[in-house]
Scaffold this motif. Structure first.
Motif, PDB file in Angstrom:
ATOM      1  N   LEU A 146      -7.453   1.480  -9.071  1.00  0.00           N
ATOM      2  CA  LEU A 146      -7.964   2.757  -8.565  1.00  0.00           C
ATOM      3  C   LEU A 146      -7.141   3.914  -9.102  1.00  0.00           C
ATOM      4  O   LEU A 146      -5.920   3.801  -9.275  1.00  0.00           O
ATOM      5  N   ASP A 148      -4.875   7.114  -9.308  1.00  0.00           N
ATOM      6  CA  ASP A 148      -3.832   7.634  -8.422  1.00  0.00           C
ATOM      7  C   ASP A 148      -3.950   9.152  -8.361  1.00  0.00           C
ATOM      8  O   ASP A 148      -3.158   9.891  -8.965  1.00  0.00           O
ATOM      9  N   ASN A 157     -12.492  10.060  -8.445  1.00  0.00           N
ATOM     10  CA  ASN A 157     -12.991   8.687  -8.554  1.00  0.00           C
ATOM     11  C   ASN A 157     -12.957   8.154  -9.982  1.00  0.00           C
ATOM     12  O   ASN A 157     -13.330   7.002 -10.237  1.00  0.00           O
ATOM     13  N   GLU A 428     -12.974   6.735  -1.755  1.00  0.00           N
ATOM     14  CA  GLU A 428     -11.932   7.307  -0.895  1.00  0.00           C
ATOM     15  C   GLU A 428     -11.367   6.258   0.053  1.00  0.00           C
ATOM     16  O   GLU A 428     -10.147   6.145   0.237  1.00  0.00           O
ATOM     17  N   MET A 431      -9.264   3.646  -1.812  1.00  0.00           N
ATOM     18  CA  MET A 431      -7.996   4.239  -2.232  1.00  0.00           C
ATOM     19  C   MET A 431      -7.007   4.266  -1.064  1.00  0.00           C
ATOM     20  O   MET A 431      -5.825   3.936  -1.216  1.00  0.00           O
ATOM     21  N   ARG A 435      -3.310   2.223  -0.759  1.00  0.00           N
ATOM     22  CA  ARG A 435      -2.030   2.851  -0.431  1.00  0.00           C
ATOM     23  C   ARG A 435      -1.421   2.261   0.844  1.00  0.00           C
ATOM     24  O   ARG A 435      -0.202   2.078   0.931  1.00  0.00           O
TER      25      ARG A 435
END
Length: 480
Positions: A146, A148, A157, A428, A431, A435
């Protein structure tokens, strides 16, 4: 003169008996006609002397826009095997499949492939495929590649384009783990992709016929609107005049030219400044070797079923609801316009032709059983669509019965919501998931170093955030 009652009854029974016998005889012969795949393709002008059999023979620009519109979704497609493909030398190659079923593709006889790189070709149904892959990663606890970037910034995206993209521009995985699935926008760059994808990665892409993809892109990227606005003061200028006007100088506004002109070649990494035949042939040979499978949008369900078999996935893993689709203006093409289109985008058309033929060779090699599975898949898809778009109060779970190609399973409303999420919303959420996993499973040193690097790259835009949760938009409510 009136017939006696008993004679009338005898005549009635005789007629009914004759009709029944005739019906039985017709039904016995039906598989040779109505359900025969060979017959179906002949009806579609696929199979007869002098025509283009899917997967073989040359295709003219006109052919490429005629036969691709004949989708098989409304046809019953079970039947005998499809034999008689012709090779380039004119000889007939027989595909007489074995009688056993494709149970060997079930999870009991092979292991599902988890390491997958998907090339997201613009305006080719790629958003729907990405949704399938992202949901598979979440369901199987896999790591996605994905970008960063800050959630919400323009192009957050997108992984990256061209030589500017590098492996340190993705959200890292915890130490000791590897990436599994790549499915966000990027131009194909094998050396860079090899830096973070495992050696046994399965590479897949999707392509679409030139005319259909070009018309979709013209509308989606606003080129039709630009031209209509420019010519709004010209009396008599209508949609039918848009394409002749565009082909005068092929001016593209507001986007990179590669998003519209030869964009398939661009996404596959062809150097746009090199336009010689030797380079094209060499590069096409390379990507043919490097990609394990290329889907055809016009045969989306067939592509998914074949992909399922190649990856040893289950039917549940390829369920979908179309994403990023819309109704657009129909732009009529004159023969002169069509000739200009194919002349200006030869590379895209030839790439499509190449993988179209290869796709059908793969389908035919599977035997007649794959068409039965596609028919079953379409039925399940219809049930899923009706369930996900139906009354949420009355039905909370959809039960899919077992079949020759799948085990019984239950589909929930939560899965419906994931299938119906917009591309940006789903990106979103995954992601945020990546994290949170890095913070939870990675070492404290790795997490603090990542936060510091992210802060340094984006400090001008995130200086008002006090915590990493605010900086990354991390919250429990955003969990997928």
């Amino acid at each position: 003169m009136a017939f006696p009652v008993y004679r009338t009854r005898r005549l009635f029974y005789l007629i009914v008996t004759a009709a029944t016998v005739l019906y039985v005889l017709i039904m016995m012969e039906a598989p040779r006609h109505s359900n025969n795949r060979n017959w179906l393709y002949a009806k579609r002008r696929f199979v007869h002397k002098g025509s283009n059999i899917p997967g073989t023979g040359p295709m003219s620009p006109l052919d490429a826009t005629t036969h691709e519109k004949h989708m098989l979704q409304d046809n019953h497609i079970s039947g005998h095997q499809f034999n008689g493909e012709q090779t380039e030398d004119g000889k007939e190659r027989s595909y007489a499949p074995p009688r056993e079923t494709h149970s060997r593709y079930s999870n009991t006889t092979c292991s599902p492939r988890h390491n997958i790189a998907f090339l997201k070709v613009h305006k080719s149904g790629s958003t729907t495929v990405s949704n399938i892959l992202q949901r598979y990663a979440v369901r199987n606890d896999l790591n996605l590649v994905l970008p960063d970037k800050l959630v919400g910034e323009s192009g957050f995206n997108i992984l990256g384009y061209g030589p500017l993209f590098s492996a340190d521009m993705v959200i890292p995985v915890p130490e000791g783990q590897t990436f599994n699935i790549l499915c966000n926008h990027m131009v194909y760059n094998r050396p860079v992709m090899d830096q973070f994808m495992p050696a046994n990665t399965f590479y897949v892409a999707i392509v679409r016929s030139l005319e259909e993809r070009f018309m979709s892109a013209m509308n989606y990227f606003g080129q039709v609107g630009f031209i209509m606005e420019e010519k709004k003061g010209v009396r008599g200028f209508t949609l039918k005049d848009v394409m002749p006007h565009f082909f005068i100088n092929q001016t593209v506004r507001g986007i990179n030219k590669e998003s519209l002109i030869n964009s398939i070649a661009y996404d596959f990494g062809f150097a746009t400044y090199r336009d010689n035949e030797e380079y094209f042939q060499s590069y096409l040979k390379n990507i043919d070797k490097e990609f394990d499978f290329v889907m055809i949008m016009e045969y989306f369900d067939e592509s998914l079923v074949l992909l399922r078999r190649r990856l040893c996935w289950g039917l549940r893993d390829i369920l979908y609801i179309k994403r990023n689709t819309y109704e657009h203006n129909s732009l009529p093409l004159t023969e002169e316009d069509r000739h200009k289109l194919y002349e200006s985008q030869k590379r895209d058309h030839r790439i499509y032709q190449h993988f179209y033929r290869k796709f059908w060779r793969g389908i035919l090699a599977e035997g007649h059983d794959i068409f039965d599975e596609v028919a079953n898949f379409k039925l399940v898809q219809k049930q899923v669509f009706d369930f996900c778009r139906g009354d949420r109060i009355q039905r909370k779970v959809l039960n899919i019965p077992s079949s020759k190609w799948n085990d019984e399973f239950r589909l929930t409303r939560s899965e419906c919501r994931q299938m119906q999420m917009s591309e940006l919303m789903l990106v979103e959420k995954v992601m945020d998931r990546a994290r949170q996993r890095l913070r939870r499973d990675g070492t404290e040193k790795q997490w603090l170093k990542y936060v510091e690097n992210f802060w340094q790259r984006n400090k001008m835009r995130i200086r008002n955030f006090e915590t990493s949760d605010e900086m990354f938009y991390l919250s429990k409510t955003n969990a997928i």
